[in-house]
Design an enzyme around this catalytic site. Structure first.
Site, mmCIF file in Angstrom:
data_model
loop_
_atom_site.group_PDB
_atom_site.id
_atom_site.type_symbol
_atom_site.label_atom_id
_atom_site.label_comp_id
_atom_site.label_asym_id
_atom_site.label_seq_id
_atom_site.Cartn_x
_atom_site.Cartn_y
_atom_site.Cartn_z
ATOM 1 N N GLU A 93 2.002 2.559 -2.097
ATOM 2 C CA GLU A 93 1.774 1.370 -1.284
ATOM 3 C C GLU A 93 0.652 1.690 -0.291
ATOM 4 O O GLU A 93 0.700 2.730 0.379
ATOM 5 C CB GLU A 93 3.077 1.074 -0.541
ATOM 6 C CG GLU A 93 2.979 0.036 0.530
ATOM 7 C CD GLU A 93 4.236 0.009 1.410
ATOM 8 O OE1 GLU A 93 4.351 -0.910 2.206
ATOM 9 O OE2 GLU A 93 5.090 0.925 1.297
ATOM 10 N N PHE A 94 -0.347 0.830 -0.201
ATOM 11 C CA PHE A 94 -1.410 1.038 0.784
ATOM 12 C C PHE A 94 -0.891 0.587 2.149
ATOM 13 O O PHE A 94 -0.343 -0.498 2.288
ATOM 14 C CB PHE A 94 -2.662 0.227 0.415
ATOM 15 C CG PHE A 94 -3.763 0.356 1.426
ATOM 16 C CD1 PHE A 94 -4.687 1.399 1.336
ATOM 17 C CD2 PHE A 94 -3.863 -0.538 2.491
ATOM 18 C CE1 PHE A 94 -5.690 1.539 2.286
ATOM 19 C CE2 PHE A 94 -4.862 -0.394 3.446
ATOM 20 C CZ PHE A 94 -5.775 0.642 3.340
ATOM 21 N N ILE A 95 -1.068 1.432 3.141
ATOM 22 C CA ILE A 95 -0.673 1.055 4.510
ATOM 23 C C ILE A 95 -1.915 1.124 5.388
ATOM 24 O O ILE A 95 -2.652 2.117 5.352
ATOM 25 C CB ILE A 95 0.432 1.993 5.056
ATOM 26 C CG1 ILE A 95 1.682 1.908 4.155
ATOM 27 C CG2 ILE A 95 0.793 1.622 6.486
ATOM 28 C CD1 ILE A 95 2.824 2.826 4.581
ATOM 29 N N ASP A 195 6.343 19.002 6.410
ATOM 30 C CA ASP A 195 4.916 19.317 6.661
ATOM 31 C C ASP A 195 4.393 18.360 7.739
ATOM 32 O O ASP A 195 3.403 17.666 7.552
ATOM 33 C CB ASP A 195 4.122 19.157 5.353
ATOM 34 C CG ASP A 195 2.713 19.740 5.453
ATOM 35 O OD1 ASP A 195 2.409 20.419 6.455
ATOM 36 O OD2 ASP A 195 1.914 19.513 4.525
HETATM 37 P P1 ADP Z 1 -3.460 14.996 0.448
HETATM 38 O O1 ADP Z 1 -2.233 14.973 -0.413
HETATM 39 O O2 ADP Z 1 -4.716 15.205 -0.312
HETATM 40 O O3 ADP Z 1 -3.332 15.943 1.638
HETATM 41 P P2 ADP Z 1 -2.757 12.735 2.136
HETATM 42 O O4 ADP Z 1 -1.510 12.197 1.532
HETATM 43 O O5 ADP Z 1 -2.613 13.572 3.361
HETATM 44 O O6 ADP Z 1 -3.620 13.519 1.031
HETATM 45 O O7 ADP Z 1 -3.720 11.496 2.410
HETATM 46 C C1 ADP Z 1 -5.054 11.684 2.868
HETATM 47 C C2 ADP Z 1 -5.424 10.588 3.848
HETATM 48 O O8 ADP Z 1 -5.366 9.327 3.186
HETATM 49 C C3 ADP Z 1 -4.450 10.465 5.006
HETATM 50 O O9 ADP Z 1 -4.847 11.236 6.105
HETATM 51 C C4 ADP Z 1 -4.458 8.997 5.328
HETATM 52 O O10 ADP Z 1 -5.487 8.707 6.238
HETATM 53 C C5 ADP Z 1 -4.781 8.342 4.006
HETATM 54 N N1 ADP Z 1 -3.544 7.832 3.342
HETATM 55 C C6 ADP Z 1 -2.553 8.562 2.785
HETATM 56 N N2 ADP Z 1 -1.599 7.777 2.263
HETATM 57 C C7 ADP Z 1 -2.003 6.505 2.483
HETATM 58 C C8 ADP Z 1 -1.443 5.226 2.169
HETATM 59 N N3 ADP Z 1 -0.279 5.115 1.524
HETATM 60 N N4 ADP Z 1 -2.114 4.121 2.555
HETATM 61 C C9 ADP Z 1 -3.305 4.235 3.196
HETATM 62 N N5 ADP Z 1 -3.882 5.402 3.510
HETATM 63 C C10 ADP Z 1 -3.241 6.532 3.165
#
Ligand code: ADP
Length: 289
Positions: A93-95, A195
């Site tokens: 889901e995009f947030i 984490d």
């Molecule tokens: P990785 O698994 O590569 O460490 P993350 O899950 O930490 O990646 O996501 C990287 C970045 O993407 C986050 O810091 C956030 O800004 C953005 N992000 C992550 N999940 C979402 C989401 N569901 N909706 C919008 N942005 C997201």
């Protein structure tokens, strides 16, 4: 990645009219490539990596689902995990994140999440911390769990990575002597994010705290709190409010170092450099205790 093909697959899965499919590269995290996939009006956050790493995304899904089931704090919903065009993916889901979470609201939500207890430590599956495997076998004994599956696991990696015997030997000496850190303290198996550095916390447009990218397991709630203090600090207000909902034992200040040693060792194994020296300083300090 063939975004068109993944877009159509997700549209079918979510019963959405595909509309026009677009893929906008997102500023990624440390581990995966991230894209915002647009299906008409609908946005989906997709992380991709090598096909062999599908279990990593499946474990992320298990963690996000566990937190979502606790109904205590917002996490992105998981639409699908799988392999497409030779790449593993997780579709979330995009947030629309808008900055840092409010400390008091984050404290309430995390205290509630940590109040979800299991009978044993560990988790339903192994997962990863950064890109390092994180074993989560079910266990009745927290001290053994920390000794073997957290510190011991990282120390073995450190040995394989050729870190000096001074670090590895001192680390094992510490790991063999953890009992003294738990006098009069009985850890309980709380649902942990695993984490919880500041980069994995945000707020949604309505001001609700959101956490994401977890490495979930059931363990001592202090391990989550400690990590929040490792790279930055959530502030005194966070701890004041957290304590109103979930007491923090007087020995936390000492165990915090023991819990964060795991993450510093992991950083040493992933990135080398100054983290190994930092880990050794922490081990020496803890051994003096
Ligand atoms: P990785 O698994 O590569 O460490 P993350 O899950 O930490 O990646 O996501 C990287 C970045 O993407 C986050 O810091 C956030 O800004 C953005 N992000 C992550 N999940 C979402 C989401 N569901 N909706 C919008 N942005 C997201």
């Amino acid at each position: 990645m063939n975004w068109q093909s993944l877009g159509l697959r997700l549209a079918r899965h979510l019963d959405l009219p595909p509309g026009e499919i677009g893929a906008i590269p997102a500023r990624g995290g440390d581990i995966n490539r991230s894209v915002v996939l647009e299906l008409g009006e609908h946005r989906i956050f997709v992380k991709t990596n090598r096909a062999q790493l599908l279990p990593m995304f499946e474990a992320e899904r298990a963690g996000l689902d566990a937190i979502r089931r606790s109904a205590t704090i917002r996490v992105p919903g998981v639409y699908m995990t799988g392999v497409e065009s030779g790449l593993a993916f997780i579709a979330l889901e995009f947030i629309d994140f808008s900055g840092r979470p409010d400390p008091a609201r984050l404290a309430c939500a995390l205290a509630a999440m940590h109040s979800n207890f299991e009978d044993r430590f560990g988790f339903e599956c192994d997962n990863t911390i950064g890109s390092t495997p994180q074993p989560n076998p079910l266990s009745d004994d927290w001290i053994e769990f920390w000794r073997l599956h957290r510190l011991g696991y990282q120390l073995e990696l450190a040995r394989q990575n050729g870190f000096g015997s001074r670090l590895v030997d001192a680390g094992y000496r510490l790991a063999e002597n953890l009992g003294g850190f738990f006098d009069d303290y009985q850890a309980r198996p709380s649902l942990l994010h695993g984490d919880l550095w500041s980069g994995n916390q945000a707020t949604d447009a309505a001001g609700n705290p959101v956490i994401f990218d977890p490495a979930c397991y059931y363990g001592d709630h202090e391990a989550d709190l400690a990590m929040m203090e490792l790279f930055g600090h959530p502030g005194d207000r966070f701890f004041d409010v957290y304590r109103e909902h979930f007491p923090i034992d007087a020995g936390y200040g000492l165990r915090r170092e023991l819990y964060n040693l795991y993450h510093v060792l992991n950083h040493a194994n992933l990135f080398g450099g100054g983290y190994a020296a930092q880990a050794l300083r922490m081990i020496d300090g803890l051994l003096r205790h």
